[in-house]
Design a protein around this motif. Structure first.
Motif, PDB file in Angstrom:
ATOM      1  N   TYR A  86      -1.611 -11.889 -12.028  1.00 17.19           N
ATOM      2  CA  TYR A  86      -0.943 -10.598 -11.920  1.00 17.19           C
ATOM      3  C   TYR A  86      -1.063 -10.136 -10.479  1.00 17.19           C
ATOM      4  CZ  TYR A  86      -0.296  -5.532 -12.494  1.00 17.19           C
ATOM      5  OH  TYR A  86       0.132  -4.233 -12.369  1.00 17.19           O
TER       6      TYR A  86
ATOM      7  N   TYR B 116       0.900  -2.279  -3.639  1.00 19.48           N
ATOM      8  CA  TYR B 116       0.693  -0.839  -3.583  1.00 19.48           C
ATOM      9  C   TYR B 116       1.113  -0.315  -2.212  1.00 19.48           C
ATOM     10  CZ  TYR B 116      -2.027  -0.944  -7.908  1.00 19.48           C
ATOM     11  OH  TYR B 116      -2.412  -1.082  -9.214  1.00 19.48           O
TER      12      TYR B 116
ATOM     13  N   GLN C 190       0.536   2.891   0.380  1.00 21.98           N
ATOM     14  CA  GLN C 190      -0.409   3.978   0.621  1.00 21.98           C
ATOM     15  C   GLN C 190      -0.031   4.732   1.886  1.00 21.98           C
ATOM     16  OE1 GLN C 190      -4.550   2.917   1.338  1.00 21.98           O
ATOM     17  NE2 GLN C 190      -5.246   4.792   0.340  1.00 21.98           N
TER      18      GLN C 190
ATOM     19  N   GLY D 233      -4.100   9.674   3.813  1.00 22.66           N
ATOM     20  CA  GLY D 233      -4.655  10.781   3.036  1.00 22.66           C
ATOM     21  C   GLY D 233      -4.374  10.721   1.555  1.00 22.66           C
ATOM     22  N   GLU D 234      -3.715   9.673   1.088  1.00 18.63           N
ATOM     23  CA  GLU D 234      -3.392   9.553  -0.323  1.00 18.63           C
ATOM     24  C   GLU D 234      -3.971   8.275  -0.903  1.00 18.63           C
ATOM     25  OE1 GLU D 234       0.970  11.746   0.219  1.00 18.63           O
ATOM     26  OE2 GLU D 234       0.784   9.948  -1.019  1.00 18.63           O
ATOM     27  N   GLY D 235      -3.995   8.214  -2.233  1.00 19.19           N
ATOM     28  CA  GLY D 235      -4.405   6.993  -2.895  1.00 19.19           C
ATOM     29  C   GLY D 235      -3.259   5.997  -2.934  1.00 19.19           C
ATOM     30  N   PRO D 236      -3.537   4.740  -3.239  1.00 15.99           N
ATOM     31  CA  PRO D 236      -2.464   3.735  -3.320  1.00 15.99           C
ATOM     32  C   PRO D 236      -1.577   3.974  -4.536  1.00 15.99           C
ATOM     33  CG  PRO D 236      -4.569   2.795  -3.970  1.00 15.99           C
ATOM     34  CD  PRO D 236      -4.862   4.166  -3.499  1.00 15.99           C
TER      35      PRO D 236
ATOM     36  N   LEU E 116       1.390   2.389  -6.997  1.00 15.87           N
ATOM     37  CA  LEU E 116       1.994   1.131  -7.426  1.00 15.87           C
ATOM     38  C   LEU E 116       3.470   1.116  -7.050  1.00 15.87           C
ATOM     39  CD1 LEU E 116       1.727  -1.546  -8.978  1.00 15.87           C
ATOM     40  CD2 LEU E 116       2.359  -0.284 -11.041  1.00 15.87           C
TER      41      LEU E 116
ATOM     42  N   THR F 109       1.117   1.884   4.664  1.00 16.43           N
ATOM     43  CA  THR F 109       0.352   0.646   4.571  1.00 16.43           C
ATOM     44  C   THR F 109       0.570   0.051   3.189  1.00 16.43           C
ATOM     45  OG1 THR F 109      -1.313   1.452   6.127  1.00 16.43           O
ATOM     46  CG2 THR F 109      -1.921  -0.426   4.749  1.00 16.43           C
TER      47      THR F 109
ATOM     48  N   PHE G  97      -0.442  -2.851   0.369  1.00 15.92           N
ATOM     49  CA  PHE G  97      -1.520  -3.731  -0.064  1.00 15.92           C
ATOM     50  C   PHE G  97      -1.027  -4.666  -1.153  1.00 15.92           C
ATOM     51  CE2 PHE G  97      -5.061  -1.978   2.223  1.00 15.92           C
ATOM     52  CZ  PHE G  97      -4.702  -0.660   2.460  1.00 15.92           C
TER      53      PHE G  97
ATOM     54  N   SER H  91      -5.172 -10.204  -9.759  1.00 13.56           N
ATOM     55  CA  SER H  91      -6.233 -10.224 -10.762  1.00 13.56           C
ATOM     56  C   SER H  91      -5.938 -11.303 -11.792  1.00 13.56           C
ATOM     57  CB  SER H  91      -6.392  -8.863 -11.447  1.00 13.56           C
ATOM     58  OG  SER H  91      -5.324  -8.626 -12.335  1.00 13.56           O
TER      59      SER H  91
ATOM     60  N   LEU I   7      -8.793  -5.675  -9.954  1.00 12.90           N
ATOM     61  CA  LEU I   7      -7.901  -6.103  -8.890  1.00 12.90           C
ATOM     62  C   LEU I   7      -8.699  -6.435  -7.631  1.00 12.90           C
ATOM     63  CD1 LEU I   7      -5.023  -3.468  -9.185  1.00 12.90           C
ATOM     64  CD2 LEU I   7      -4.862  -5.906  -9.716  1.00 12.90           C
ATOM     65  N   ILE I   8      -8.270  -7.493  -6.968  1.00 14.26           N
ATOM     66  CA  ILE I   8      -8.817  -7.840  -5.661  1.00 14.26           C
ATOM     67  C   ILE I   8      -7.715  -7.515  -4.650  1.00 14.26           C
ATOM     68  CG2 ILE I   8      -9.795  -9.637  -4.197  1.00 14.26           C
ATOM     69  CD1 ILE I   8     -11.432  -9.016  -6.714  1.00 14.26           C
ATOM     70  N   PHE I   9      -8.056  -6.732  -3.640  1.00 16.37           N
ATOM     71  CA  PHE I   9      -7.063  -6.280  -2.681  1.00 16.37           C
ATOM     72  C   PHE I   9      -7.087  -7.096  -1.398  1.00 16.37           C
ATOM     73  CE2 PHE I   9      -5.146  -2.335  -4.196  1.00 16.37           C
ATOM     74  CZ  PHE I   9      -5.957  -2.041  -5.275  1.00 16.37           C
TER      75      PHE I   9
ATOM     76  N   THR J  38       0.397  -2.632   7.792  1.00 14.03           N
ATOM     77  CA  THR J  38       0.918  -1.312   8.138  1.00 14.03           C
ATOM     78  C   THR J  38       2.333  -1.479   8.700  1.00 14.03           C
ATOM     79  OG1 THR J  38      -1.280  -0.440   8.598  1.00 14.03           O
ATOM     80  CG2 THR J  38       0.582   0.747   9.554  1.00 14.03           C
TER      81      THR J  38
END
Lengths: 112, 114
Positions: A32, A36, A38, A41-44, A46, A87, A89, A93, A100-102, A107
């Motif tokens: 899978y 993402y 990002q 200042g925010e979260g990633p 989907l 950015t 990512f 997984s 999840l492995i990032f 960027t």
């Protein structure tokens, strides 16, 4: 050892061009692969994802190309817009709810 | 739609003190919750993973003694950073997974340590 690698680290494209972001992985059990987006200042958030049984996934201007044999995938952002500057990512997984492995991120800057 | 809330969004604590952060999944049934720390260089580190039918699993370099996690159910999870020091600073992210295996993240709690 970095299990998920991304390149380039940063990328600048002109508005309207296609941005190509690359990702590769080590673990053949990964099945899978979400991408993402990002903003500072925010979260990633989907963006789009693909399962290893597919070789292509498209959603609007975003397309994932997946090569299982080479353990590589790429995200294409068509008709890039300044609002796509962020950015990105790549993550991976195994099945069964594993974490999840990032990757280290790419960027993207889109110049008008 | 599926949303993940985290609070506080930002916190500052003195070196050696502790702080608690919370995560709530709304609009879907979470099958697992993962806590990550994102460094100022944007690198993600997995702290721990909680799934429906198993105990919380901590990754190497992270321990329950330092980062205790509590979750009455997978829709709500809290994590405390005990005795925070400079190396603990970063953006703490909570990711909740749906039954379709999609993982949504909250906005994160940014921890600054003075």
């Amino acid at each position: 050892q970095q299990q998920v690698r991304q390149s380039p680290q940063s990328l600048t494209v002109w508005e309207g061009e296609t941005a190509i972001l690359n990702c590769s992985y080590e673990n053949s059990a990964f099945d899978y692969f979400p991408w993402y987006q990002q903003f500072p200042g925010e979260g990633p958030a989907l963006l789009i994802s693909i399962l290893s049984v597919s070789d292509k996934k498209e959603d609007g201007r975003f397309t994932i190309f997946f090569n299982k044999r080479e353990k590589k995938l790429s995200l294409h952002i068509a008709d890039s817009q300044p609002g796509d500057s962020a950015t990105y990512f790549c993550a991976a997984s195994e099945g069964g709810g594993r974490a999840l492995i990032f990757g280290t991120g790419t960027t993207v800057s889109v110049s008008p | 739609g599926a949303l993940v809330y985290q609070y506080p969004r930002r916190t500052i604590c003195k070196s050696g003190t502790s702080m608690r952060m919370e995560c709530q999944a709304v609009g879907f049934q979470a099958t697992s919750v993962a806590w990550y720390r994102q460094s100022p260089q944007k690198t993600f580190e997995l702290i721990a993973l909680s799934t429906v039918n198993s105990a919380i699993k901590y990754e190497q370099n992270f321990t329950q003694e330092k980062f205790p996690i509590s979750h009455p159910n997978l829709s709500f999870s809290s994590m405390t950073v005990l005795n925070a020091y400079l190396e603990d600073r970063g953006l703490y992210l909570c990711g909740a997974r749906t039954v379709q295996d999609t993982q949504y993240f909250g906005p994160g709690t940014r921890l600054l340590v003075l």
